[in-house]
Design an enzyme around this catalytic site. Structure first.
Site, PDB file in Angstrom:
ATOM      1  N   PRO A 186     -10.283   6.445  -3.062  1.00 12.48           N
ATOM      2  CA  PRO A 186     -11.021   6.342  -1.785  1.00 12.48           C
ATOM      3  C   PRO A 186     -10.449   5.266  -0.872  1.00 12.48           C
ATOM      4  O   PRO A 186     -10.409   4.096  -1.225  1.00 12.48           O
ATOM      5  CB  PRO A 186     -12.436   5.971  -2.233  1.00 12.48           C
ATOM      6  CG  PRO A 186     -12.478   6.214  -3.711  1.00 12.48           C
ATOM      7  CD  PRO A 186     -11.085   6.043  -4.193  1.00 12.48           C
ATOM      8  N   GLU A 187      -9.975   5.695   0.261  1.00 11.40           N
ATOM      9  CA  GLU A 187      -9.549   4.782   1.317  1.00 11.40           C
ATOM     10  C   GLU A 187     -10.441   5.068   2.524  1.00 11.40           C
ATOM     11  O   GLU A 187     -11.462   5.727   2.384  1.00 11.40           O
ATOM     12  CB  GLU A 187      -8.053   4.990   1.630  1.00 11.40           C
ATOM     13  CG  GLU A 187      -7.181   4.863   0.373  1.00 11.40           C
ATOM     14  CD  GLU A 187      -5.704   5.112   0.633  1.00 11.40           C
ATOM     15  OE1 GLU A 187      -5.228   4.817   1.732  1.00 11.40           O
ATOM     16  OE2 GLU A 187      -5.025   5.607  -0.293  1.00 11.40           O
ATOM     17  N   LYS A 202     -13.059  -0.069   3.628  1.00 12.77           N
ATOM     18  CA  LYS A 202     -13.415   0.851   2.551  1.00 12.77           C
ATOM     19  C   LYS A 202     -14.827   0.609   2.037  1.00 12.77           C
ATOM     20  O   LYS A 202     -15.229   1.188   1.023  1.00 12.77           O
ATOM     21  CB  LYS A 202     -12.414   0.711   1.398  1.00 12.77           C
ATOM     22  CG  LYS A 202     -10.977   1.012   1.795  1.00 12.77           C
ATOM     23  CD  LYS A 202      -9.992   0.651   0.686  1.00 12.77           C
ATOM     24  CE  LYS A 202      -8.560   0.665   1.231  1.00 12.77           C
ATOM     25  NZ  LYS A 202      -7.589   0.120   0.248  1.00 12.77           N
ATOM     26  N   ARG A 227     -13.652   4.754 -14.053  1.00 11.80           N
ATOM     27  CA  ARG A 227     -13.021   3.491 -14.452  1.00 11.80           C
ATOM     28  C   ARG A 227     -13.888   2.260 -14.246  1.00 11.80           C
ATOM     29  O   ARG A 227     -13.447   1.149 -14.562  1.00 11.80           O
ATOM     30  CB  ARG A 227     -11.676   3.350 -13.753  1.00 11.80           C
ATOM     31  CG  ARG A 227     -10.587   4.025 -14.562  1.00 11.80           C
ATOM     32  CD  ARG A 227      -9.271   4.006 -13.852  1.00 11.80           C
ATOM     33  NE  ARG A 227      -9.202   5.100 -12.904  1.00 11.80           N
ATOM     34  CZ  ARG A 227      -8.101   5.395 -12.220  1.00 11.80           C
ATOM     35  NH1 ARG A 227      -7.037   4.665 -12.353  1.00 11.80           N
ATOM     36  NH2 ARG A 227      -8.091   6.406 -11.398  1.00 11.80           N
ATOM     37  N   ARG A 287       4.904 -13.212   8.062  1.00 21.04           N
ATOM     38  CA  ARG A 287       4.826 -12.570   6.748  1.00 21.04           C
ATOM     39  C   ARG A 287       6.167 -11.911   6.431  1.00 21.04           C
ATOM     40  O   ARG A 287       6.588 -11.005   7.141  1.00 21.04           O
ATOM     41  CB  ARG A 287       3.701 -11.524   6.731  1.00 21.04           C
ATOM     42  CG  ARG A 287       2.324 -12.077   7.109  1.00 21.04           C
ATOM     43  CD  ARG A 287       1.793 -13.071   6.107  1.00 21.04           C
ATOM     44  NE  ARG A 287       1.650 -12.495   4.778  1.00 21.04           N
ATOM     45  CZ  ARG A 287       0.578 -11.808   4.375  1.00 21.04           C
ATOM     46  NH1 ARG A 287      -0.433 -11.619   5.189  1.00 21.04           N
ATOM     47  NH2 ARG A 287       0.527 -11.330   3.154  1.00 21.04           N
ATOM     48  N   ARG A 320       3.277  -1.177  -6.541  1.00 24.74           N
ATOM     49  CA  ARG A 320       2.652   0.108  -6.227  1.00 24.74           C
ATOM     50  C   ARG A 320       3.717   1.150  -5.909  1.00 24.74           C
ATOM     51  O   ARG A 320       4.728   0.859  -5.276  1.00 24.74           O
ATOM     52  CB  ARG A 320       1.708  -0.033  -5.020  1.00 24.74           C
ATOM     53  CG  ARG A 320       0.546  -0.959  -5.263  1.00 24.74           C
ATOM     54  CD  ARG A 320      -0.440  -0.349  -6.239  1.00 24.74           C
ATOM     55  NE  ARG A 320      -1.505  -1.256  -6.599  1.00 24.74           N
ATOM     56  CZ  ARG A 320      -1.640  -1.796  -7.822  1.00 24.74           C
ATOM     57  NH1 ARG A 320      -0.781  -1.529  -8.767  1.00 24.74           N
ATOM     58  NH2 ARG A 320      -2.634  -2.601  -8.076  1.00 24.74           N
TER      59      ARG A 320
END
Length: 301
Positions: free
Chosen positions: A2-3, A61, A114, A153, A266
């Site tokens: 779910p995003e 989210k 989970r 960054r 990821r």
DNA sequence: AGAGTAGCCTGTAAGC
DNA sequence: TGCTTACAGGCTACTC
């Protein structure tokens, strides 16, 4: 997983069903000790029972259920959390960790294989999401804002997109999609992007998220652990996805075979031709394994 | 302060 | 065939 689009789809579905409903019962399983944050599950259920739902909001989210005592029931689905709208007579669902009865005889079931999902009952919803960046589908989110938040960054742009303090609501799937639309390589250092890269990336983020919402979310993992909507049915965005899970398949733009690398721990899939690598990244491009081919299985006929 | 990563969690599937 | 291991990933906590 779910995003933003998956949470927004559930928000809209619930808004049409539970506004004005009073919560008549509450159950939280003892095998989900991390589900309820800050207070005990007994206290949580005691406070929730008898409350009427007056609004449903989303921030990143997070799903926010506004209650008639001006408190907020905040829900984060994390990896495998789903909210199902059922009647008590419906067949049991797998992995139900909590359930909530409503005064019209319906019930909400929280399923979470989970058990990463979390809920809060708080006076002010913002206290659990203080550090979130801007909402990517609101007017406040512009290429200039995005660029400003990435300043200094040096992390890969893919990692930056997953940082919820930079922009809220993007996860691994929509991150890969946004970068594909923008034709930006996931390993490009964020502070090396040019103004035009930021413009295309902004456009790509918005496009990927809007397509996801229009398709009622993405259900791409292996069946049961996927995002499902409140009616228990999957979304349809697997037919729209351009990058995520397409390792080894032809790029929709140029037919070059898509590649998979690990960025920030990821999985990231991109087109090596449309999304040119930054200089000196050849050694970082080691692919650990081939595509499983399951992430984009066609929906059952 | 920024960057990198282990850990949480469990079903699935690849590999031996 | 059966066991072991890797993998999926949002987020926090931790180290460097």
């Amino acid at each position: 997983m779910p995003e933003l689009p998956e949470v927004e789809t559930v928000r809209r579905d619930l808004e049409a069903r539970v506004i004005g409903r009073t919560i008549t019962s509450c159950f939280v399983s003892e095998d989900a000790p991390r589900l309820v944050q800050l207070i005990t599950r007994e206290s949580f259920c005691e406070s929730l029972t008898g409350r009427t739902i007056v609004g449903l909001r989303r921030r990143g989210k997070y799903l926010i259920v506004d209650l008639d005592d001006e408190r907020a029931w905040v829900i984060h689905r994390r990896m495998s959390g789903n909210i199902l709208y059922r009647t008590p007579d419906d067949p049991p669902d797998e992995w139900v960790r909590a359930s909530f009865g409503l005064d019209d005889g319906q019930e909400l079931r929280w399923t979470d294989l989970r058990k990463f999902g979390t809920m809060w009952l708080v006076e002010d919803a913002t206290m659990v999401m203080e550090s979130l960046g801007p909402e990517p589908l609101e007017a406040e989110f512009t290429p200039v804002v995005l660029r400003a938040r990435a300043r200094k960054r040096s992390i890969p742009i893919k990692s930056l997109l997953l940082d919820q303090t930079v922009v809220a609501g993007i996860g691994n799937l929509y991150g890969d999609e946004a970068l594909w639309y923008a034709q930006v390589h996931p390993l490009r250092p964020a502070n090396k992007l040019k103004p035009d890269d930021w413009r295309r990336l902004h456009t790509g983020i918005v496009k990927a998220l809007q397509l996801g919402i229009a398709a009622r979310g993405s259900s791409l993992g292996s069946t049961l652990r996927d995002h499902i909507n409140v009616d228990g049915n999957p979304g349809e965005n697997q037919t729209t996805v351009r990058a995520y899970g397409r390792d080894g398949e032809p790029c929709y733009r140029c037919a070059t075979l898509m590649r998979r690398i690990i960025v920030g721990g990821r999985s990231s899939v991109f087109c090596p031709k449309c999304q040119p690598a930054p200089r000196g990244t050849a050694k970082k491009m080691a692919v650990k394994r081939k595509s499983k081919g399951k992430l984009h299985a066609k929906p059952a006929a």
